[in-house]
Write a protein that holds these residues in place. Structure first.
Motif, PDB file in Angstrom:
ATOM      1  N   SER A 136      16.425 -41.142 -43.893  1.00 43.83           N
ATOM      2  CA  SER A 136      15.827 -41.403 -42.595  1.00 43.83           C
ATOM      3  C   SER A 136      14.429 -41.984 -42.703  1.00 43.83           C
ATOM      4  CB  SER A 136      15.963 -39.858 -41.979  1.00 43.83           C
ATOM      5  OG  SER A 136      17.330 -39.443 -41.797  1.00 43.83           O
ATOM      6  N   THR A 139      14.128 -45.495 -43.803  1.00 49.56           N
ATOM      7  CA  THR A 139      14.497 -46.377 -42.856  1.00 49.56           C
ATOM      8  C   THR A 139      13.354 -46.437 -41.913  1.00 49.56           C
ATOM      9  OG1 THR A 139      16.880 -45.559 -42.730  1.00 49.56           O
ATOM     10  CG2 THR A 139      16.022 -46.781 -40.762  1.00 49.56           C
ATOM     11  N   THR A 161      17.718 -40.496 -30.042  1.00 48.54           N
ATOM     12  CA  THR A 161      18.144 -39.628 -30.994  1.00 48.54           C
ATOM     13  C   THR A 161      16.883 -38.590 -30.816  1.00 48.54           C
ATOM     14  OG1 THR A 161      19.072 -40.907 -32.649  1.00 48.54           O
ATOM     15  CG2 THR A 161      17.918 -38.891 -33.565  1.00 48.54           C
TER      16      THR A 161
END
Length: 183
Positions: A136, A139, A161
């Motif tokens: 995560s 990214t 999210t």
């Protein structure tokens, strides 16, 4: 509009909204789903109205309980919010989380009792969590470096999210709220 036409007063979201906030924000909870005890008058209201108005009366009862708890315990509430969000992204089994922070504070008595810190330490020891967090953060770092490749779909997915995690943070964490985050 539907709620106003039925109840003749403004109902925020729906009539079970505040009970969901109460479940994750009270003295007994660890941040996850906690149904009220029907025998405890502090957890289950004695309703004086009939029909549809009982929903409003019940919702007001839990609104008052939730807001008074948050005002009386703001630090504990923030700790619970972080705990719920960490649980939502966790790949560990929450059955191992200790409400009393027993495992950590046995050997470090100076560390404050914090469910959020316990959950974080539990997840750090989880390889699944480490892989999830590294990918995560990788990214996010990739898109910060390559801003030209950032498109509206990715931004929208990111915002959904974050919004989902905020909703879990203010209400309660349970598998129904967190499963859709795993993919």
């Amino acid at each position: 509009l539907r709620n106003y036409s039925i109840y003749r007063q403004f109902v925020y979201v729906y009539t079970d909204g505040y009970i969901n906030l109460w479940m994750g924000n009270n003295a007994k909870t660890g941040g996850w789903y906690l149904a009220p005890d029907p025998k405890d008058p502090n957890e289950t209201p004695k309703l004086h109205t009939k029909g549809a108005m009982q929903e409003i009366e019940r919702d007001k009862f839990y609104a008052d309980k939730t807001l008074s708890y948050i005002k009386a315990h703001p630090i504990r509430t923030l700790d619970l919010d972080v705990t719920k969000v960490l649980y939502a992204v966790s790949l560990t089994n929450r059955a191992f989380i200790s409400n009393n922070a027993l495992y950590r504070t046995r050997w470090i008595p100076s560390v404050p009792q914090s469910l959020a810190l316990d959950q974080f330490l539990l997840q750090v020891s989880s390889y699944g969590f480490a892989i999830l967090m590294i990918s995560s953060m990788g990214t996010v770092l990739f898109f910060l470096i390559h801003k030209e490749q950032l498109n509206h779909s990715i931004v929208l997915l990111f915002l959904f999210t974050v919004w989902h995690l905020l909703l879990i943070g203010v209400s309660h964490a349970e598998p129904n709220y967190t499963w859709q985050l795993y993919p």
